[in-house]
Design a protein around this motif. Structure first.
Motif, PDB file in Angstrom:
ATOM      1  N   LYS A 111       1.002  -1.244  -0.051  1.00 45.85           N
ATOM      2  CA  LYS A 111      -0.132   0.082   0.030  1.00 45.85           C
ATOM      3  C   LYS A 111       0.975   1.251   0.074  1.00 45.85           C
ATOM      4  CE  LYS A 111      -3.792  -2.107   2.351  1.00 45.85           C
ATOM      5  NZ  LYS A 111      -4.508  -2.099   3.875  1.00 45.85           N
ATOM      6  N   GLN A 112       1.961   1.123   0.933  1.00 50.64           N
ATOM      7  CA  GLN A 112       3.001   2.337   1.016  1.00 50.64           C
ATOM      8  C   GLN A 112       3.446   2.575  -0.297  1.00 50.64           C
ATOM      9  OE1 GLN A 112       5.587   2.523   4.124  1.00 50.64           O
ATOM     10  NE2 GLN A 112       4.217   1.134   5.211  1.00 50.64           N
ATOM     11  N   VAL A 113       3.874   1.498  -1.112  1.00 54.12           N
ATOM     12  CA  VAL A 113       4.786   1.671  -2.544  1.00 54.12           C
ATOM     13  C   VAL A 113       3.692   2.161  -3.459  1.00 54.12           C
ATOM     14  CG1 VAL A 113       5.802   0.678  -4.251  1.00 54.12           C
ATOM     15  CG2 VAL A 113       6.360  -0.086  -1.732  1.00 54.12           C
ATOM     16  N   ARG A 114       2.712   1.765  -3.518  1.00 53.39           N
ATOM     17  CA  ARG A 114       1.349   2.066  -4.541  1.00 53.39           C
ATOM     18  C   ARG A 114       1.161   3.570  -4.405  1.00 53.39           C
ATOM     19  NH1 ARG A 114      -3.297  -2.235  -5.408  1.00 53.39           N
ATOM     20  NH2 ARG A 114      -3.726  -0.747  -7.316  1.00 53.39           N
ATOM     21  N   SER A 115       0.972   3.839  -3.069  1.00 56.24           N
ATOM     22  CA  SER A 115       0.309   5.291  -2.783  1.00 56.24           C
ATOM     23  C   SER A 115       1.257   6.146  -3.076  1.00 56.24           C
ATOM     24  CB  SER A 115      -0.278   5.193  -1.480  1.00 56.24           C
ATOM     25  OG  SER A 115       0.777   5.187  -0.490  1.00 56.24           O
ATOM     26  N   GLY A 116       2.708   5.854  -2.930  1.00 55.95           N
ATOM     27  CA  GLY A 116       3.764   6.935  -3.157  1.00 55.95           C
ATOM     28  C   GLY A 116       4.158   7.536  -1.792  1.00 55.95           C
ATOM     29  N   THR A 117       3.661   6.841  -0.723  1.00 57.66           N
ATOM     30  CA  THR A 117       4.253   7.361   0.756  1.00 57.66           C
ATOM     31  C   THR A 117       5.415   6.502   1.162  1.00 57.66           C
ATOM     32  OG1 THR A 117       2.534   5.626   1.660  1.00 57.66           O
ATOM     33  CG2 THR A 117       1.554   7.868   1.078  1.00 57.66           C
ATOM     34  N   PHE A 118       5.732   5.593   0.334  1.00 54.98           N
ATOM     35  CA  PHE A 118       6.756   4.875   0.888  1.00 54.98           C
ATOM     36  C   PHE A 118       8.231   5.729   0.740  1.00 54.98           C
ATOM     37  CE2 PHE A 118      10.627   2.413  -0.237  1.00 54.98           C
ATOM     38  CZ  PHE A 118      10.816   1.476   0.871  1.00 54.98           C
ATOM     39  N   ALA A 119       8.837   5.743   1.826  1.00 53.00           N
ATOM     40  CA  ALA A 119      10.325   6.431   1.532  1.00 53.00           C
ATOM     41  C   ALA A 119      11.353   5.682   2.323  1.00 53.00           C
ATOM     42  CB  ALA A 119      10.162   7.998   2.430  1.00 53.00           C
ATOM     43  N   PRO A 120      12.253   5.336   1.695  1.00 55.23           N
ATOM     44  CA  PRO A 120      13.480   4.515   2.533  1.00 55.23           C
ATOM     45  C   PRO A 120      13.978   5.463   3.340  1.00 55.23           C
ATOM     46  CG  PRO A 120      14.257   5.338   0.217  1.00 55.23           C
ATOM     47  CD  PRO A 120      12.547   5.612   0.420  1.00 55.23           C
ATOM     48  N   LEU A 121      14.488   4.638   4.437  1.00 57.53           N
ATOM     49  CA  LEU A 121      15.168   5.276   5.510  1.00 57.53           C
ATOM     50  C   LEU A 121      16.672   5.095   5.438  1.00 57.53           C
ATOM     51  CD1 LEU A 121      13.112   3.499   8.633  1.00 57.53           C
ATOM     52  CD2 LEU A 121      13.065   5.810   7.717  1.00 57.53           C
TER      53      LEU A 121
END
Length: 496
Positions: A111-121
């Motif tokens: 869900k994070q990747v698809r929505s664009g909210t994923f951000a690597p630490l």
């Protein structure tokens, strides 16, 4: 290569291949997911091979595909680094133990990747010792970042592999260090006797992000994929002092995606020498005529950031190639390490990937051959490991555990070098190992005589000790087996 640790069983539970997993709208087992991934990869590789100029769009959905994420998780979970935590201090086994387990973790990540909210630490930087005694910086991403990187690699690798050169061997599916060694031996035997040994200064730290992403865009049209790659490059590093530092260049060693990105960057060097090869003609006779007119032929052999250029020509051709290489590397923000870059003749020999490669006269004849065998540095390295395990100041350890650890070290080392002319080196290690083991046993039992030690430990073999049924192995038992030169016939997972 052998690690030199005692044998132990992992108590971590890994997801079985027949366990059904429900991620998004897809339900299936890890084995079914892997089959689906290979099928799609095969199509991507076939399309990329058929059209070298094709730019691929709409790949982002594959990174988010449940089968790709599950396969990526399986690879991360079964990797030896699964027990290493990123800056969030979570390891894979902890995720499995959470409520919802792997399914909930992958669903949320998707869900994070698809929505664009994923951000690597930022990656957690640790320093590990090199064989030279210096330290190498290793970046450890979080488990979530590793899974997304692995999914990206599953999508990108079959595309870029279609265009990679046959002269490149490191971190590529189906290719081994021994293929690179045999490539060198074959060409040196055929007249490529002048050698430029190249070493790139801080390669993984200094690759230009702009230049690298430009090469990614040459094949990838999907802006979301490029943005995801860029986000990993710019994620930053958490240093040992607790401060996060930006990463304006480089691709930190330790990330799953880093070797592929490094190969994409360094393929600029492969392409330069491939173009020179093609320009001289496709046949050996055409290259012979080119040399007859005063030119030279070149063969690059590269394993990640280690490479050599073999020159069939004169000393002036050999020295001139340095300027070419520096100009090519500069386009990627890279430069040669001056103190580690040399030019030699094959009769002088040089070290590459642990092997010494040198032309010698065959014993008992006048014929000369190019041989490969363990380098002096490789010999010192394995002896140092044997010495550490048989330290006579540390004798309280169980002899069985010492034997098992010695076996892991010597067997792994010998299996790596068994493809060379290594019998003499194996016998040398045998002698050293025998004396170290004998002296350690004598130190462990100072009140016992030699006859008691032989009756107790030299039962299964009169020359080699054993404990609880485990016999000390030794390299001279390993059969030498040459690795055949495979040239352009090395299959990929999608063409085999």
């Amino acid at each position: 290569m052998g690690k030199g640790h005692s044998e132990e069983r992992s108590t971590d539970m890994v997801m079985p291949q027949d366990a059904s997993v429900n991620i998004g709208a897809w339900t299936g087992t890890p084995a079914e997911a892997a089959d689906r991934v290979v099928g799609i990869q095969t199509k991507l590789h076939r399309w990329a091979t058929a059209d070298a100029g094709r730019r691929f769009d709409d790949l982002f959905n594959l990174v988010c595909d449940p089968a790709f994420l599950l396969t990526a998780w399986t690879r991360v979970r079964t990797n030896t680094g699964a027990r290493s935590a990123g800056i969030d201090r979570r390891v894979a086994s902890q995720i499995e133990a959470l409520s919802g387990g792997v399914e909930a973790f992958l669903n949320d990540l998707r869900k994070q990747v698809r929505s664009g909210t994923f951000a690597p630490l930022p990656v957690r930087r640790v320093m590990i010792p090199k064989a030279s005694g210096k330290l190498r910086a290793l970046g450890i991403p979080t488990v979530a970042d590793r899974v997304v990187q692995a999914a990206l690699k599953l999508v990108l690798e079959p595309i870029f592999e279609a265009g990679f050169s046959s002269s490149s061997y490191g971190f590529r599916p189906g290719r081994r260090a021994h293929d690179a060694i045999e490539d060198i031996r074959m060409h040196a035997h055929n007249g490529y006797v002048r050698v430029f040994e190249g070493d790139i200064h801080a390669c993984f730290d200094e690759i230009s992000h702009t230049a690298l992403l430009g090469r990614v865009r040459d094949r990838i049209k999907d802006k979301r994929i490029v943005a995801l790659v860029r986000s990993f490059l710019k994620a930053g590093v958490l240093a040992s002092d607790g401060f996060v530092r930006d990463t304006p260049a480089g691709t930190p060693q330790g990330g799953i995606l880093s070797p592929l990105l490094a190969n994409i960057a360094l393929s600029v060097l492969d392409e330069h020498f491939d173009a020179k090869w093609v320009a001289q003609g496709d046949t050996a006779s055409a290259r012979w005529w080119h040399r007859k007119k005063g030119g030279a032929s070149y063969r690059l052999v590269r394993y990640a950031d280690d490479f050599v250029v073999l020159v069939h020509g004169t000393d002036s051709h050999l020295h001139a190639v340095r300027d070419e290489i520096e100009d090519v590397l500069a386009t990627m923000g890279l430069q040669l390490a001056v103190d580690k870059t040399h030019t030699v003749h094959i009769d002088q020999g040089f070290d590459f990937l642990g092997f010494r490669i040198q032309r010698h006269t065959q014993w008992g004849s006048n014929r000369r051959y190019v041989y490969s065998y363990p380098s002096h540095k490789a010999m010192l390295s394995v002896k140092a490991k044997i010495k550490a395990l048989t330290n006579r100041q540390i004798t309280e350890r169980d002899p069985m555990l010492v034997i098992l650890e010695l076996n892991r070290v010597t067997r792994g080392w010998a299996n790596y070098f068994r493809t060379g002319a290594s019998k003499r080196a194996f016998r040398d290690i045998d002698r050293y190992l025998w004396w170290r083991a004998w002296r350690w046993l004598c130190a462990k039992h100072p009140q016992r005589g030699a006859h008691w030690i032989k009756r107790t430990y030299y039962v299964d073999d009169p020359w080699w000790p054993s404990a609880e049924g485990w016999l000390l192995d030794h390299p001279a038992r390993i059969r030498i087996q040459r690795h055949a030169y495979r040239g352009n016939q090395i299959p990929t997972p999608w063409t085999a």
